[in-house]
Design an enzyme around this catalytic site. Structure first.
Site, short mmCIF file in Angstrom:
data_model
loop_
_atom_site.label_atom_id
_atom_site.label_comp_id
_atom_site.label_asym_id
_atom_site.label_seq_id
_atom_site.Cartn_x
_atom_site.Cartn_y
_atom_site.Cartn_z
N SER A 1 -44.69 -28.21 47.60
CA SER A 1 -44.23 -28.37 48.98
C SER A 1 -42.91 -27.66 49.24
O SER A 1 -42.48 -27.59 50.40
CB SER A 1 -44.08 -29.86 49.30
N GLU B 1 0.78 -1.23 0.00
CA GLU B 1 0.00 0.00 0.00
C GLU B 1 0.81 1.29 0.00
O GLU B 1 0.38 2.29 -0.55
CB GLU B 1 -0.94 -0.01 1.22
#
Length: 792
Positions: free
Chosen positions: A458, A90
Site C-alpha cells: 500500500s 641509523e
C-alpha cells in the site's frame, strides 16, 4: 738509489694511471647506470600507500581499506626526539654527509677485506631511502653502486628535511605499519608527539628487522634494540643522563592498537568503497583518499539500534528456534580445555550484540551459560520466558545459544531469521542521512536498501492517488468500496481482490479510502484513470516504469522497487514535488588534503519555482525565469502534492499509523505497506526535513506471520529512528499553494455543498476546477459514485 727512484717513479705512474682508470671506470659506470636510474623529481610526488579512510559527515571513522597502515606527517609534525632516535640508530652524520658516508663505506670495506663479511654500516638514511623507494631488495655490488649514485642525486635535488620526512613516512616498522605516524598508533595508541624517549627509541630500533624485532612479535628483541638506541643517544649527548636512566628503566609495554571504526556504518562504507574503486581503480586503496560520507553518526547509530531492536522483538514474538549448534563431544568432557571452548565460540559468526554462549546447566532456578568474554552468566526465568523453554523441552549442557545485554541484565537471544532495512534521506537535496542494509553487515553483506527489489504494498497508493488528482479527482471524490470480480487478460482468470480484514464500507471519499488504505477503492481508481496514464505519471517520482505491472494489481503495490527507490519517491511528496537524486559521498580529499570532489546536488526549492498544469495536462512554469541549474526538476504540481500530503497527515492522526502519534509531532506524514500474506512490511514516513523508509521481511520471500503488518513490524523501526533524527528540529509543513481553494463538500457524495450545510466537510481543490465542480453539483445525480451502474 737510482734503481729505487725508478721503481718509485714507475709505481707512482702506475698509481696515477690506475687512479685515472678507476676514475674513468667510475664515470663510465656512473654514465651507464645513471641513465637507468629514475628521476628524483618523482619522489616529490611519491605516493605512499596510504589506505582509503571513510568518515561520517561529523568526522567519525566508518571504514578503512588498504593493505598498509599509514599516517603521513609533515617534517614539522615529527617531534625532535623521534628524529634524534632514528639518526642515532641509523645515521648520526646525516646532516653532515652528502648522501654517502664515505668514512662509513671505508669501514665497511675494511671489514669486508679483513673478515670476508659484508657490513651494513655504510648505508646512510639517504641510501636506505633510495633502496626502499626505487631499487630492488637484491644484495649485489651493482645495486649498491646504483644506491650510491641515486643517493647523491637525491641529495642534490632534495633538502635534508625533505629526505628525512619521506624516509620517516616510508620506512616499514612491522605489523603492516609504514612510517612513524602509523607505528606510534599501532604499537602505543599515541600520536608521535606524545611518545616517550623509550617509545621513540623502540621505534627507531625497528628498521633493521621490523618483522622480527617489533614488540608484538618479540618484546625481548625489541627491548634489546631499544636499549642499543638509547645508549647511542646518550653517547651522542642527545638525551640527558636522567632521561636516559628513566627510559632504560621503562618497561616495554605495548598497547597494540589498530584503527577501529567509531560508528557501525559498514553498509555505507562498502557503498563508498565500491564507488571509489569505480572512480580510481585499485589506486583507491593506496592513494590516501579521505572520503566524507553524507551520513550523520548520531542518526546512523539510531538507525542501527532501531533496526536491531525491531528484529529482536520480532524474533521474541515468534518463539524459539532451538540451539544454534552444540559443542563437540571432546569439549563436553569434564576435563575439557576452557581455551578450546573459547576458540569454538570465537569461530561462530559475529552478530551485533548477540554473543555466543554455551549452556552450563539449566534448571528450575534459571539458566547458566559460559561466554568467551563475559565468563559465566546467570539468566533468570524471565530472561528467557519468551522462548517458552520448559522441563519438557529443556536446554542441555553444551547447547550453543546467543545472549544479549538488556540494561543491567542478560537475556536469551537468537540470530534473526527475518531481515530489515532502513534508509533516511534529506528530501531537500537527496543526501543519505542514515542507511542500514540488514541486521549486521559482518553477518550478511547483502545490502537490502539497494539490492532488495520487493513489492511496496500500500505504500504505492499515494502515487496512484496523486495521479488520480492529476486526472481530475480530488480528496472529496467518492469511489465505491464493495466486492467486485475483475476479468483481466493480464491476470490468470478471475480476480477477486479484498480489503485487509475482508470487510467493505460502500461509497467512500478518497481521503477516507487512503487514510484507511482500502484496496478495492484503489483498484477502481486505477481502472478509472487508466493503467498507462498511471504508469506514465508515477514514473515522475523516479520509480522505474518498466517495473510497474500492466494490470490492476499495480494499485495494490505489486510492482518491484528497492527501499532506496521508495525513499526517493517519497522525497518528492516531502519536498513539494521535486525529484532529487540520492547521494552518499559529500566530498573526497587526496592524501595532501586537497579536495578532488565535492558534491553539488540539485536541490528542491518550493519557493524558487511554481508549476501549473495546462489544459493538456502538462507541467508549465508559473513564474519566470525558469529554475536555474542548481534546482532539482519539479516533476509534480505542488497543489497535487499538498493534497496528498494533507491526507497522509491523517494516516498518522487517525489511520493505519496512529502509533506514530507517540512522537508528539504534528508535521509527520506517513503510509503503512503490507503485501500478500504479510510477506513484506513497510513504513514510509516523512516531514519536510527527513524521509525514512523501513522494511521487514525474509530474503527469500515468505510470510512474516499473521498480524505482521507494516504498522506492527516496520513502523517501530521508523519511530525509533525519527525520535533521534527529528530531535530539536522545529515542526515544518509544506505551505498550501495559492492555487488551492477551500470548499465545503457533502460527506456522502463528495460534491460541493451549500455554505450553510450543517453536515458539510471542509476540503480542498485546485481553483481552476471550482467552476466545473459547481456545475457537477447542480447537474449530477446526488448519489452517483465511481463504481456504480455499469461503469466498470
Amino acid at each position: 738509489m737510482r734503481l729505487l727512484s725508478r721503481i718509485l717513479l714507475i709505481l707512482a705512474c702506475m698509481a696515477v694511471v690506475g687512479f685515472g682508470l678507476l676514475v674513468g671506470v667510475f664515470f663510465a659506470a656512473k654514465w651507464h647506470y645513471g641513465s637507468q636510474l629514475p628521476s628524483v623529481a618523482s619522489m616529490r610526488e611519491l605516493q605512499l600507500q596510504v589506505p582509503l579512510r571513510i568518515y561520517t559527515r561529523d568526522g567519525k571513522l566508518i571504514g578503512e581499506y588498504g593493505a598498509e597502515r599509514r599516517a603521513p606527517l609533515r617534517y614539522d609534525q615529527i617531534p625532535p626526539r623521534v628524529i634524534d632516535a632514528f639518526l642515532a640508530a641509523e645515521d648520526d652524520r646525516f646532516f653532515e654527509h652528502p648522501g654517502v658516508d664515505w668514512r662509513g663505506l671505508a669501514r665497511a670495506g675494511v671489514v669486508l677485506a679483513t673478515t670476508g663479511q659484508k657490513s651494513q654500516g655504510g648505508s646512510t638514511i639517504t641510501m636506505q631511502l633510495a633502496r626502499n623507494v626505487f631499487l630492488s631488495p637484491e644484495r649485489s655490488y651493482v645495486r649498491k653502486f646504483k644506491e650510491i649514485l641515486l643517493a647523491m642525486r637525491i641529495e642534490d635535488e632534495l633538502s635534508k628535511q625533505e629526505i628525512l620526512e619521506t624516509y620517516l613516512n616510508k620506512i616499514f616498522l612491522g605489523q603492516r605499519a609504514y612510517g612513524v605516524g602509523a607505528a606510534a598508533l599501532v604499537y602505543f595508541g599515541k600520536e608521535p608527539a606524545d611518545l616517550s624517549w623509550s617509545q621513540a627509541a623502540l621505534l627507531a630500533g625497528l628498521p633493521k628487522a621490523p618483522s622480527r624485532d617489533n614488540p608484538v612479535a618479540s618484546p625481548e628483541r625489541a627491548k634489546e634494540r631499544r636499549d642499543y638506541v638509547l645508549r647511542r643517544l646518550r653517547t651522542l649527548n642527545k638525551i640527558s643522563e636522567l632521561d636516559y636512566q628513566a627510559a632504560m628503566a621503562e618497561p616495554v609495554t605495548v598497547k597494540f592498537a589498530l584503527p577501529s571504526v567509531e560508528v557501525d556504518a559498514y553498509y555505507v562504507a562498502e557503498m563508498v568503497r565500491a564507488e571509489m574503486v569505480a572512480r580510481y581503480g585499485e589506486g583507491a586503496y593506496t592513494g590516501g583518499y579521505r572520503v566524507t560520507a553524507t551520513v550523520d553518526s548520531v542518526k546512523q547509530q539510531a538507525a542501527n539500534l532501531a533496526l536491531r531492536s525491531a528484529l529482536i522483538d520480532y524474533e521474541e514474538r515468534h518463539g524459539w528456534n532451538g540451539p544454534e549448534t552444540q559443542l563437540p563431544a571432546t569439549l563436553l568432557a569434564e576435563n575439557a580445555d576452557a581455551k578450546g571452548i573459547g576458540n569454538f565460540l570465537d569461530a561462530l559468526p559475529n552478530a551485533a550484540g548477540l554473543i555466543p554462549a554455551t549452556v552450563v546447566d539449566f534448571g528450575a532456578d534459571g539458566l547458566r551459560v559460559l561466554t568467551r568474554g563475559q565468563g559465566v552468566l546467570e539468566l533468570a526465568a524471565e530472561d528467557y520466558k519468551w522462548a517458552r523453554i520448559t522441563a519438557k523441552n529443556p536446554l542441555k549442557r553444551g547447547d550453543v545459544v546467543r545472549v544479549r545485554r538488556d540494561g543491567e541484565r542478560w537475556r536469551l537471544a537468537q540470530l534473526p531469521a527475518a531481515q530489515a532495512a532502513i534508509v533516511a534521506l534529506d528530501p531537500r537535496d537527496g543526501s543519505v542521512a542514515a542507511l542500514v542494509g540488514g541486521y549486521d553487515f559482518l553477518l550478511n553483506k547483502y545490502n537490502r536498501v539497494l539490492q532488495a527489489h520487493r513489492q511496496p504494498g500500500s505504500g504505492f497508493k499515494p502515487f496512484l492517488y496523486t495521479a488520480a488528482f492529476q486526472f481530475g479527482f480530488s480528496p472529496a471524490s467518492v469511489v465505491l468500496d464493495a466486492p467486485v470480480v475483475f476479468e483481466d487478460a493480464n491476470l490468470e482468470g478471475a480476480w477477486r481482490p479484498e480489503n485487509y480484514g475482508g470487510d467493505f464500507k460502500g461509497p467512500m471519499r478518497l481521503r477516507e479510502a487512503l487514510v484507511q488504505s482500502r484496496n478495492l477503492v484503489s483498484i477502481r481508481l486505477l481502472q478509472a484513470i487508466g493503467i498507462d496514464f498511471t504508469r506514465d505519471f508515477v514514473s515522475r517520482f523516479g520509480l522505474p516504469k518498466e517495473r510497474m505491472p500492466r494490470d490492476l494489481s499495480m494499485a495494490l503495490g505489486s510492482g518491484s522497487f528497492t527501499p532506496m527507490e521508495m525513499a526517493r519517491a517519497y522525497a518528492v511528496l516531502a519536498n513539494g514535488g521535486f525529484l532529487v537524486e540520492p547521494y552518499f559521498i559529500e566530498q573526497i580529499a587526496d592524501s595532501r588534503g586537497n579536495l578532488v570532489f565535492k558534491a553539488n546536488p540539485k536541490v528542491a526549492c518550493p519557493s524558487c519555482a511554481q508549476l501549473i498544469v495546462d489544459t493538456a495536462g502538462n507541467l508549465q512554469p508559473a513564474t519566470t525565469p525558469p529554475p536555474s541549474d542548481t534546482l532539482a526538476p519539479q516533476v509534480v504540481d505542488p497543489a497535487l502534492i499538498w493534497m496528498v500530503d494533507d491526507v497522509l497527515r491523517e494516516v498518522v492522526t487517525r489511520g493505519t499509523a496512529t502509533k506514530a502519534r507517540e512522537l508528539k509531532r504534528s508535521d509527520i506524514r506517513g503510509k503503512t505497506g503490507t503485501t500478500n500474506d504479510e510477506t513484506d512490511a513497510w513504513f514510509y514516513g516523512f516531514d519536510t526535513q527527513q524521509v525514512a523508509v523501513s522494511w521487514v521481511g525474509f530474503d527469500t520471500p515468505q510470510p512474516l506471520g499473521r498480524g505482521e503488518v507494516g504498522g506492527k513490524a516496520a513502523l517501530p523501526i521508523w519511530m525509533d529512528y525519527m525520535r533521534t533524527a527529528l530531535k530539536g528540529l522545529p515542526e515544518e509543513v509544506l505551505p498550501r499553494p495559492t492555487s488551492l481553494v477551500e470548499v465545503k463538500v457533502d460527506p456522502r457524495s463528495g460534491r460541493l455543498a451549500a455554505e450553510d450545510s450543517g453536515s458539510a466537510l471542509v476540503e480542498f481543490m485546485p481553483a481552476e476546477r471550482l467552476e466545473r465542480a459547481k456545475v457537477e453539483a447542480e447537474q449530477a445525480p446526488p448519489e452517483r459514485t465511481v463504481g456504480e451502474d455499469d461503469l466498470f
